[in-house]
Design a protein around this motif. Structure first.
Motif, PDB file in Angstrom:
ATOM      1  N   ASP A   1     -56.081 -15.111  30.758  1.00  0.00           N
ATOM      2  CA  ASP A   1     -55.742 -15.712  32.049  1.00  0.00           C
ATOM      3  C   ASP A   1     -56.769 -15.485  33.148  1.00  0.00           C
ATOM      4  OD1 ASP A   1     -55.237 -13.055  32.336  1.00  0.00           O
ATOM      5  OD2 ASP A   1     -53.121 -13.255  32.854  1.00  0.00           O
TER       6      ASP A   1
ATOM      7  N   ARG B   1     -51.812 -19.013  42.755  1.00  0.00           N
ATOM      8  CA  ARG B   1     -51.092 -18.236  41.740  1.00  0.00           C
ATOM      9  C   ARG B   1     -50.169 -17.202  42.392  1.00  0.00           C
ATOM     10  NH1 ARG B   1     -55.122 -16.525  36.664  1.00  0.00           N
ATOM     11  NH2 ARG B   1     -55.552 -18.647  35.903  1.00  0.00           N
ATOM     12  N   ASP B   2     -50.648 -16.589  43.457  1.00  0.00           N
ATOM     13  CA  ASP B   2     -49.860 -15.574  44.155  1.00  0.00           C
ATOM     14  C   ASP B   2     -48.512 -16.122  44.594  1.00  0.00           C
ATOM     15  OD1 ASP B   2     -50.882 -13.081  44.189  1.00  0.00           O
ATOM     16  OD2 ASP B   2     -51.509 -13.106  46.294  1.00  0.00           O
TER      17      ASP B   2
ATOM     18  N   ARG C   1     -46.709  -2.079  40.457  1.00  0.00           N
ATOM     19  CA  ARG C   1     -45.524  -2.923  40.585  1.00  0.00           C
ATOM     20  C   ARG C   1     -44.255  -2.283  40.020  1.00  0.00           C
ATOM     21  NH1 ARG C   1     -48.828  -7.173  38.349  1.00  0.00           N
ATOM     22  NH2 ARG C   1     -49.825  -8.383  39.980  1.00  0.00           N
TER      23      ARG C   1
ATOM     24  N   GLY D   1     -50.406 -17.957  29.224  1.00  0.00           N
ATOM     25  CA  GLY D   1     -49.649 -17.065  30.100  1.00  0.00           C
ATOM     26  C   GLY D   1     -49.065 -17.770  31.308  1.00  0.00           C
ATOM     27  N   ARG D   2     -48.236 -17.035  32.025  1.00  0.00           N
ATOM     28  CA  ARG D   2     -47.671 -17.572  33.270  1.00  0.00           C
ATOM     29  C   ARG D   2     -48.736 -18.036  34.256  1.00  0.00           C
ATOM     30  NH1 ARG D   2     -43.860 -12.720  34.875  1.00  0.00           N
ATOM     31  NH2 ARG D   2     -44.876 -11.709  33.101  1.00  0.00           N
ATOM     32  N   PRO D   3     -49.913 -17.364  34.302  1.00  0.00           N
ATOM     33  CA  PRO D   3     -50.939 -17.851  35.239  1.00  0.00           C
ATOM     34  C   PRO D   3     -51.348 -19.303  34.976  1.00  0.00           C
ATOM     35  CG  PRO D   3     -51.441 -15.609  34.593  1.00  0.00           C
ATOM     36  CD  PRO D   3     -50.304 -16.054  33.717  1.00  0.00           C
TER      37      PRO D   3
ATOM     38  N   ARG E   1     -45.561 -16.040  23.416  1.00  0.00           N
ATOM     39  CA  ARG E   1     -46.113 -16.639  24.640  1.00  0.00           C
ATOM     40  C   ARG E   1     -45.974 -18.155  24.593  1.00  0.00           C
ATOM     41  NH1 ARG E   1     -49.506 -14.206  27.917  1.00  0.00           N
ATOM     42  NH2 ARG E   1     -50.026 -12.002  27.692  1.00  0.00           N
TER      43      ARG E   1
ATOM     44  N   ARG F   1     -40.285 -12.809  26.763  1.00  0.00           N
ATOM     45  CA  ARG F   1     -40.978 -13.129  25.513  1.00  0.00           C
ATOM     46  C   ARG F   1     -41.076 -11.881  24.669  1.00  0.00           C
ATOM     47  NH1 ARG F   1     -46.370 -11.294  26.079  1.00  0.00           N
ATOM     48  NH2 ARG F   1     -46.998 -10.980  28.244  1.00  0.00           N
TER      49      ARG F   1
ATOM     50  N   ARG G   1     -42.128 -19.589  24.722  1.00  0.00           N
ATOM     51  CA  ARG G   1     -41.270 -19.586  25.916  1.00  0.00           C
ATOM     52  C   ARG G   1     -41.631 -20.696  26.903  1.00  0.00           C
ATOM     53  NH1 ARG G   1     -43.888 -15.109  30.037  1.00  0.00           N
ATOM     54  NH2 ARG G   1     -45.967 -15.661  29.341  1.00  0.00           N
TER      55      ARG G   1
ATOM     56  N   PHE H   1     -46.188 -16.833  41.592  1.00  0.00           N
ATOM     57  CA  PHE H   1     -45.513 -15.633  41.092  1.00  0.00           C
ATOM     58  C   PHE H   1     -44.479 -15.139  42.094  1.00  0.00           C
ATOM     59  CE2 PHE H   1     -48.680 -15.546  37.812  1.00  0.00           C
ATOM     60  CZ  PHE H   1     -48.078 -14.851  36.775  1.00  0.00           C
TER      61      PHE H   1
ATOM     62  N   HIS I   1     -55.742 -10.552  27.305  1.00  0.00           N
ATOM     63  CA  HIS I   1     -54.372 -10.274  26.867  1.00  0.00           C
ATOM     64  C   HIS I   1     -54.166 -10.710  25.409  1.00  0.00           C
ATOM     65  CE1 HIS I   1     -52.909  -9.401  30.946  1.00  0.00           C
ATOM     66  NE2 HIS I   1     -53.530 -10.483  31.374  1.00  0.00           N
TER      67      HIS I   1
ATOM     68  N   GLY J   1     -58.467 -16.141  39.833  1.00  0.00           N
ATOM     69  CA  GLY J   1     -57.021 -16.211  39.610  1.00  0.00           C
ATOM     70  C   GLY J   1     -56.230 -15.147  40.343  1.00  0.00           C
ATOM     71  N   LYS J   2     -56.886 -14.063  40.724  1.00  0.00           N
ATOM     72  CA  LYS J   2     -56.216 -13.015  41.501  1.00  0.00           C
ATOM     73  C   LYS J   2     -57.087 -12.748  42.703  1.00  0.00           C
ATOM     74  CE  LYS J   2     -53.435 -10.075  38.498  1.00  0.00           C
ATOM     75  NZ  LYS J   2     -53.374  -8.786  37.801  1.00  0.00           N
TER      76      LYS J   2
ATOM     77  N   HIS K   1     -48.400  -2.610  29.854  1.00  0.00           N
ATOM     78  CA  HIS K   1     -49.641  -3.075  29.232  1.00  0.00           C
ATOM     79  C   HIS K   1     -50.444  -1.904  28.692  1.00  0.00           C
ATOM     80  CE1 HIS K   1     -49.683  -7.144  31.594  1.00  0.00           C
ATOM     81  NE2 HIS K   1     -48.724  -7.068  30.689  1.00  0.00           N
TER      82      HIS K   1
ATOM     83  N   HIS L   1     -59.606 -11.100  37.350  1.00  0.00           N
ATOM     84  CA  HIS L   1     -59.140 -12.332  36.690  1.00  0.00           C
ATOM     85  C   HIS L   1     -59.902 -13.547  37.239  1.00  0.00           C
ATOM     86  CE1 HIS L   1     -55.722  -9.920  35.289  1.00  0.00           C
ATOM     87  NE2 HIS L   1     -55.249 -10.947  34.604  1.00  0.00           N
TER      88      HIS L   1
HETATM   89  P1  AMP Z   1     -47.795 -13.215  31.179  1.00  0.00           P
HETATM   90  O1  AMP Z   1     -49.062 -12.727  30.515  1.00  0.00           O
HETATM   91  O2  AMP Z   1     -47.493 -14.616  30.871  1.00  0.00           O
HETATM   92  O3  AMP Z   1     -46.651 -12.274  30.990  1.00  0.00           O
HETATM   93  O4  AMP Z   1     -48.111 -13.202  32.748  1.00  0.00           O
HETATM   94  C1  AMP Z   1     -48.495 -11.989  33.353  1.00  0.00           C
HETATM   95  C2  AMP Z   1     -49.880 -12.125  33.977  1.00  0.00           C
HETATM   96  O5  AMP Z   1     -49.748 -12.783  35.203  1.00  0.00           O
HETATM   97  C3  AMP Z   1     -50.524 -10.792  34.291  1.00  0.00           C
HETATM   98  O6  AMP Z   1     -51.411 -10.446  33.276  1.00  0.00           O
HETATM   99  C4  AMP Z   1     -51.290 -11.054  35.541  1.00  0.00           C
HETATM  100  O7  AMP Z   1     -52.627 -11.344  35.215  1.00  0.00           O
HETATM  101  C5  AMP Z   1     -50.706 -12.305  36.127  1.00  0.00           C
HETATM  102  N1  AMP Z   1     -50.045 -12.067  37.428  1.00  0.00           N
HETATM  103  C6  AMP Z   1     -48.969 -11.326  37.692  1.00  0.00           C
HETATM  104  N2  AMP Z   1     -48.657 -11.382  39.013  1.00  0.00           N
HETATM  105  C7  AMP Z   1     -49.580 -12.194  39.592  1.00  0.00           C
HETATM  106  C8  AMP Z   1     -49.811 -12.658  40.926  1.00  0.00           C
HETATM  107  N3  AMP Z   1     -49.009 -12.296  41.940  1.00  0.00           N
HETATM  108  N4  AMP Z   1     -50.867 -13.470  41.137  1.00  0.00           N
HETATM  109  C9  AMP Z   1     -51.668 -13.844  40.133  1.00  0.00           C
HETATM  110  N5  AMP Z   1     -51.491 -13.451  38.853  1.00  0.00           N
HETATM  111  C10 AMP Z   1     -50.463 -12.640  38.592  1.00  0.00           C
END
Ligand code: AMP
Ligand code: FE
Ligand code: FE
Ligand code: ZN
Length: 284
Positions: free
Chosen positions: A13, A149-150, A194, A132-134, A98, A167, A101, A153, A38, A252-253, A74, A249
């Motif tokens: 991601d 992205r922030d 967190r 991933g969610r990102p 992944r 997942r 879902r 989430f 990841h 992305g972050k 992690h 990232h």
């Molecule tokens: P997943 O891998 O699908 O479970 O998603 C989790 C990933 O989302 C983490 O590895 C982070 O890199 C990313 N993540 C979590 N919170 C945030 C955020 N607030 N902004 C950007 N990326 C995030």
């Protein structure tokens, strides 16, 4: 010597291709890096080649999704045998979870008034072995539902958010034993970021040493100064390697996750490399 041992490429991601990421790490003044995508090793060959051309010391890595009490934890793996069968099978199972879902997440988002096509998400995960969610967040941004992205989430995708879907992740102890059996060095990623402190209090961290834990990521952008002091003291008490890394990232972050935002001390890096040399059979 500037050492950053936790970063992500487009193979998971992050937003840079592995070779681009190495170029940017070099430009940022880093001397040693690890790529830790990841649940996949797929970016490591490209990154290692690029790092070697740049004269950047490179450690192959991975960030494995695990759980404690059903909550996400992690685990970073450094070195070790990337071809280990049991580890590869577990990583494949995690990646299937992944992918599996995604439809449920899209259904939740549609119910929230934010329909997305599968292809819109896949477009952002083009080079990614690990969806991933990102990537879902990127599609939400492209549609104009959220700014970044922030916000995605914060409003929808976080573990307690309205579009979250659980997942498959193995228990942390199982991940530690798989990483250990593959000859990898096991470092707990951002243990207290967190709200994780609740699931990983000092007493639990102490028990994890017997389960094969080698190190703690002490310096991380999501750790407060107090977290870092206490985790640092715990690492030295338990004889664990203490690392520091950015968890970069790409774009992305934002805010504070730049390459080199946190770094590892040279002495700790030497301990890590010595363990890798000890456990990873050298190719001949
Ligand atoms: P997943 O891998 O699908 O479970 O998603 C989790 C990933 O989302 C983490 O590895 C982070 O890199 C990313 N993540 C979590 N919170 C945030 C955020 N607030 N902004 C950007 N990326 C995030
Ligand atoms: Fe990530
Ligand atoms: Fe992480
Ligand atoms: Zn990470």
């Amino acid at each position: 010597m500037r050492i950053d041992l936790h970063m992500h490429s487009r193979v998971s991601d992050g937003t840079d291709a592995p070779a681009e990421l190495m170029r940017r790490a070099h430009d940022a003044g880093l001397d040693a890096v690890a790529l830790t995508d990841h649940d996949t090793f797929d970016g490591l060959a490209e990154a290692a080649d690029a790092a070697s051309e740049l004269g950047l010391a490179f450690v192959p890595g991975l960030e494995m999704s695990t759980q404690v009490n059903g909550r996400s934890v992690h685990l970073l793996m450094y070195g070790g045998d990337q071809a280990d069968g049991a580890l590869a099978a577990e990583l494949a199972r995690i990646r299937e979870g992944r992918d599996g879902r995604l439809q449920a997440m899209l259904a939740k988002l549609a119910a929230l008034g934010m329909p997305l096509e599968t292809a819109e998400v896949e477009a952002f995960a083009d080079d990614a072995s690990s969806l991933g969610r990102p990537h879902v967040a990127d599609a939400l941004v492209a549609r104009g539902y959220v700014a970044d992205r922030d916000e995605a989430f914060g409003a929808y995708l976080a573990d307690d958010g309205p579009a979250f879907v659980d997942r498959y992740c193995p228990p942390l102890e199982k991940a530690l034993s798989l990483v250990g059996a593959a000859g990898g060095v096991a470092v707990l990623a951002h243990p207290w970021a967190r709200g994780r402190r609740h699931d990983l209090p000092p007493a639990v961290l102490r028990r994890l040493v017997a389960a094969g834990l080698d190190g703690l990521e002490v310096d991380h952008p999501n750790h407060t100064p107090a977290d870092r002091r206490q985790l640092g003291a715990l690492a030295s008490e338990l004889g664990l390697i203490a690392t520091g890394s950015s968890d970069h990232h790409g774009t992305g972050k934002k805010r504070g996750f730049e390459l080199g935002a946190c770094t590892t001390e040279a002495g700790q890096f030497e301990r890590l490399r010595a363990l890798i040399r000890q456990r990873t059979p050298s190719p001949r």
